[in-house]
Design a protein around this motif. Structure first.
Motif, PDB file in Angstrom:
ATOM      1  N   GLU A 149      66.633  85.423 -24.179  1.00  0.00           N
ATOM      2  CA  GLU A 149      67.600  85.386 -23.075  1.00  0.00           C
ATOM      3  C   GLU A 149      68.443  84.114 -23.116  1.00  0.00           C
ATOM      4  O   GLU A 149      69.662  84.171 -22.954  1.00  0.00           O
ATOM      5  CB  GLU A 149      66.836  85.443 -21.747  1.00  0.00           C
ATOM      6  CG  GLU A 149      67.130  86.698 -20.939  1.00  0.00           C
ATOM      7  CD  GLU A 149      66.387  86.701 -19.617  1.00  0.00           C
ATOM      8  OE1 GLU A 149      65.259  87.219 -19.620  1.00  0.00           O
ATOM      9  OE2 GLU A 149      66.920  86.176 -18.616  1.00  0.00           O
TER      10      GLU A 149
ATOM     11  N   ARG B  70      72.514  84.144 -23.657  1.00  0.00           N
ATOM     12  CA  ARG B  70      73.456  83.525 -22.710  1.00  0.00           C
ATOM     13  C   ARG B  70      74.294  82.441 -23.371  1.00  0.00           C
ATOM     14  O   ARG B  70      75.400  82.153 -22.943  1.00  0.00           O
ATOM     15  CB  ARG B  70      72.691  82.916 -21.520  1.00  0.00           C
ATOM     16  CG  ARG B  70      72.274  83.959 -20.513  1.00  0.00           C
ATOM     17  CD  ARG B  70      72.022  83.354 -19.135  1.00  0.00           C
ATOM     18  NE  ARG B  70      70.994  84.120 -18.461  1.00  0.00           N
ATOM     19  CZ  ARG B  70      69.712  83.812 -18.464  1.00  0.00           C
ATOM     20  NH1 ARG B  70      69.287  82.701 -19.066  1.00  0.00           N
ATOM     21  NH2 ARG B  70      68.838  84.583 -17.855  1.00  0.00           N
TER      22      ARG B  70
ATOM     23  N   LYS C 298      63.641  93.167 -18.771  1.00  0.00           N
ATOM     24  CA  LYS C 298      64.504  92.141 -18.165  1.00  0.00           C
ATOM     25  C   LYS C 298      65.528  91.640 -19.205  1.00  0.00           C
ATOM     26  O   LYS C 298      66.717  91.514 -18.912  1.00  0.00           O
ATOM     27  CB  LYS C 298      63.623  90.988 -17.674  1.00  0.00           C
ATOM     28  CG  LYS C 298      64.301  90.016 -16.752  1.00  0.00           C
ATOM     29  CD  LYS C 298      63.282  89.131 -16.047  1.00  0.00           C
ATOM     30  CE  LYS C 298      63.927  87.840 -15.555  1.00  0.00           C
ATOM     31  NZ  LYS C 298      64.133  86.832 -16.610  1.00  0.00           N
ATOM     32  N   LEU C 299      65.064  91.385 -20.418  1.00  0.00           N
ATOM     33  CA  LEU C 299      65.970  90.945 -21.488  1.00  0.00           C
ATOM     34  C   LEU C 299      67.016  92.019 -21.785  1.00  0.00           C
ATOM     35  O   LEU C 299      68.211  91.720 -21.924  1.00  0.00           O
ATOM     36  CB  LEU C 299      65.167  90.632 -22.755  1.00  0.00           C
ATOM     37  CG  LEU C 299      65.993  90.361 -24.024  1.00  0.00           C
ATOM     38  CD1 LEU C 299      66.818  89.081 -23.887  1.00  0.00           C
ATOM     39  CD2 LEU C 299      65.092  90.276 -25.259  1.00  0.00           C
TER      40      LEU C 299
ATOM     41  N   GLU D 152      68.190  94.321 -19.828  1.00  0.00           N
ATOM     42  CA  GLU D 152      69.204  94.395 -18.765  1.00  0.00           C
ATOM     43  C   GLU D 152      70.171  93.221 -18.839  1.00  0.00           C
ATOM     44  O   GLU D 152      71.379  93.382 -18.655  1.00  0.00           O
ATOM     45  CB  GLU D 152      68.514  94.460 -17.395  1.00  0.00           C
ATOM     46  CG  GLU D 152      67.847  95.818 -17.177  1.00  0.00           C
ATOM     47  CD  GLU D 152      66.953  95.879 -15.941  1.00  0.00           C
ATOM     48  OE1 GLU D 152      66.588  94.807 -15.411  1.00  0.00           O
ATOM     49  OE2 GLU D 152      66.611  97.012 -15.534  1.00  0.00           O
ATOM     50  N   GLU D 153      69.634  92.037 -19.137  1.00  0.00           N
ATOM     51  CA  GLU D 153      70.466  90.840 -19.228  1.00  0.00           C
ATOM     52  C   GLU D 153      71.471  90.956 -20.379  1.00  0.00           C
ATOM     53  O   GLU D 153      72.652  90.661 -20.226  1.00  0.00           O
ATOM     54  CB  GLU D 153      69.566  89.613 -19.436  1.00  0.00           C
ATOM     55  CG  GLU D 153      70.297  88.295 -19.550  1.00  0.00           C
ATOM     56  CD  GLU D 153      70.973  87.852 -18.261  1.00  0.00           C
ATOM     57  OE1 GLU D 153      70.579  88.350 -17.192  1.00  0.00           O
ATOM     58  OE2 GLU D 153      71.923  87.034 -18.341  1.00  0.00           O
TER      59      GLU D 153
ATOM     60  N   LYS E 226      74.166  93.381 -19.570  1.00  0.00           N
ATOM     61  CA  LYS E 226      75.075  92.810 -18.571  1.00  0.00           C
ATOM     62  C   LYS E 226      76.025  91.804 -19.216  1.00  0.00           C
ATOM     63  O   LYS E 226      77.190  91.695 -18.833  1.00  0.00           O
ATOM     64  CB  LYS E 226      74.249  92.114 -17.476  1.00  0.00           C
ATOM     65  CG  LYS E 226      74.866  92.156 -16.099  1.00  0.00           C
ATOM     66  CD  LYS E 226      73.890  91.661 -15.026  1.00  0.00           C
ATOM     67  CE  LYS E 226      73.574  90.188 -15.158  1.00  0.00           C
ATOM     68  NZ  LYS E 226      72.496  89.759 -14.223  1.00  0.00           N
ATOM     69  N   LEU E 227      75.513  91.078 -20.210  1.00  0.00           N
ATOM     70  CA  LEU E 227      76.356  90.069 -20.875  1.00  0.00           C
ATOM     71  C   LEU E 227      77.435  90.713 -21.744  1.00  0.00           C
ATOM     72  O   LEU E 227      78.377  90.041 -22.156  1.00  0.00           O
ATOM     73  CB  LEU E 227      75.475  89.158 -21.758  1.00  0.00           C
ATOM     74  CG  LEU E 227      74.614  88.123 -21.025  1.00  0.00           C
ATOM     75  CD1 LEU E 227      73.573  87.535 -21.978  1.00  0.00           C
ATOM     76  CD2 LEU E 227      75.477  87.000 -20.435  1.00  0.00           C
TER      77      LEU E 227
END
Lengths: 266, 266
Positions: free
Chosen positions: B101, B105, B164-165, B167-168, B171-172
Motif C-alpha cells: 500500500e 501510494r 484492503k490493498l 480496494e486501495e 481507488k488509486l
C-alpha cells in the motif's frame, strides 16, 4: 506457564504453612502474599510481541518485500544481534549452502566448460561480522569510510559453509565467477583477503570499474551477468546475500539467497 | 529458567521442612527429593532445536532457496500449524499488504490508464485455510480432486488485508488484473467466490486456458504478464504467495511475496 504457576503456588503455600506452624506467635495475622501475576505476564507478552514483530520484519527482508532501508528497526537491535550471534544465522546459512550443493551435484554439466556459478563476496564468501559486531549489527547508518578501512585489513574470515560450497562447485567443473560491489581499487586487498580465507582458483573476479560506481547494484550485476551470457556461459547457480545480487536480467537458473538482516543494497 | 528452578527448589525445601516439623515421627528418615534437572532441560533444548530448524526451513521457503517440495517436513507439522493459526501468519500478511500500500501510494500514475497491478488469487486474495485446516496444513500431498471440490463451494473467505490493498489500489487508479493458476472451467465459481468475499470491479480475470495446463506456473504467468506489457501496460505491482507468481520475465517493478509455508507451486 501452568507448571510455573503451580510450583509458585505450592511454594508460597508451603512457606506460609511452615512459618505459620513454627512462628504463629511472631506472626499472629494471616500471612498475605500477593502473586505478581500481571507484571510477569505483561513483561512476557511484550517480549513475545517484539519477537513476533521482529521475526516478521526479518521475513519481509528475506522475501524482498521492503523498500530500500538504511538501518534495522531500533526496537529489533537485540533481536538481530541474538539472531546473528546465536545459532539461527549459522543454521540458515548452512541450509542455503546445502541446498545449493545438492542442486550443483544434480546438474549435468556440458563438455564445453561453459557452465558457471556466480558468487557475491561480502556476507556470501567473506564475513564482515568482526566489523558489524563493532557497529551495532546494522543499527548504525553505513559508513563507507570506516568500512573501507576494515576492508583494507583483508582480515574478513570465510563463511565456512560457503567455502565448502565454493570448493564443491569448483571440483564439479563449474566456472567460478566472483562478482562483487567492491571497487577496482580494492582488487589487491580483496584477492589477499580471499586467499587468506582459503578461496583459490576462481576463474574471474569482477569488481566495479569507475563507470559502474553510480549504478544500482542490480543494474551493475545484471550487466556483468549479461556479459557472461554473451560470452556463451550458462549461469546455473548464483549465491548472494542481497536480492540485488540475484534479480534483474540474465538471471541464474537457480539463485541462493543467504540471510542478511543487517544491511540492504539496492 | 533460573526463576523456575529457584521456585521449585524453594517449594521442595519448604514442603520438606514443613512435613519434617509436623510429621517427624511418621517420616523418620531424611526426605530425599531428586530434582529432575536433565529431563526438563533436554526436553526444552529439543523443543528449541526443532523451533530453530523449522524457522530456518520456513525462511528457506520464503527466500525461494528450496527445490520444488511436495509436503512440509513432517517434524515441522506442529510448527506450521502454530504459525498459521497463531498470530505470526496474520502479522506477516498484514506487513506485506502495508508495504504494498505504501508503495502503491508513492507511485505517480500516468494519465493513460496503463498502470497495472497483478494479483494472484489463492492464498493471495482468497484464503483456502478452511480446506488446509482439514488437510494437515501442507502435511498431506496435494489432492487436486479434493481441492477442486472445495473450490466448487465458492466459500473461500478473503484475506482481509489483501482486500484492503485491492480496494486501495483500485481507488488509486491502477488497472487490476487477477492472474490465477485455476482453469477456465472454474471461472464461474471463481467469480462467485471473489464476489462473495467482497472483491469488485477487476479489469480482467485471467485463468488457464486448455493450452496452458501443461505449463509451469512461472511460464504461464510470465506469458500472461508479457501479453499485458505488449498491450502497453506498465506492471508496477504484483502480489502473490508463490515465487512462480512473481519471477520469470515481464516482471513487475515491485513484487510482494505473501507468506505460504503450506505448499509450493513451481
Amino acid at each position: 506457564m501452568g507448571f510455573l504457576r503451580f510450583t509458585l503456588f505450592l511454594s508460597l503455600f508451603s512457606v506460609a504453612f511452615s512459618l505459620e506452624s513454627l512462628n504463629s506467635r511472631l506472626l499472629p495475622r494471616p500471612l498475605i502474599i500477593q502473586y505478581p501475576e500481571n507484571i510477569e505476564t505483561l513483561f512476557q507478552e511484550s517480549a513475545e510481541e517484539l519477537q513476533l514483530q521482529c521475526t516478521s520484519w526479518r521475513f519481509a527482508v528475506e522475501a524482498n518485500n521492503l523498500s530500500p532501508w538504511k538501518t534495522i528497526p531500533p526496537e529489533c537491535s537485540d533481536y538481530v544481534k541474538d539472531y546473528i550471534m546465536g545459532r539461527a544465522y549459522g543454521i540458515d546459512i548452512e541450509r542455503v549452502s546445502k541446498e545449493a550443493e545438492d542442486y550443483a551435484r544434480s546438474v549435468e554439466l556440458g563438455e564445453d566448460g561453459k557452465d558457471a556459478w556466480v558468487f557475491d563476496v561480502d556476507e556470501t564468501l567473506l564475513s564482515n561480522l568482526p566489523y558489524y559486531t563493532d557497529h551495532g549489527y546494522g543499527l548504525e547508518v553505513f559508513d563507507s569510510v570506516k568500512f573501507d578501512k576494515w576492508v583494507e585489513t583483508a582480515m574478513a574470515p570465510p563463511i565456512e559453509s560457503s567455502l565448502k560450497l565454493y570448493e564443491e562447485v569448483s571440483k564439479l567443473g563449474f566456472k567460478v565467477f566472483l562478482l562483487t560491489g567492491r571497487g577496482e581499487k580494492q582488487r589487491g586487498v580483496t584477492v589477499e583477503n580471499l586467499i587468506n580465507a582459503g578461496f583459490r582458483d576462481w576463474d574471474k573476479l569482477i569488481l566495479r570499474a569507475s563507470e559502474d560506481h553510480a549504478k544500482l547494484a542490480t543494474v551493475y550485476k545484471s550487466e556483468k551477468r549479461n556479459e557472461m551470457v554473451e560470452e556463451g556461459y550458462r549461469i546455473l547457480g548464483n549465491s548472494g546475500d542481497q536480492w540485488s545480487d540475484l534479480l534483474g536480467y540474465s538471471m541464474s537458473t537457480r539463485s541462493f539467497k543467504l540471510p542478511n538482516p543487517m544491511y540492504y543494497i539496492p
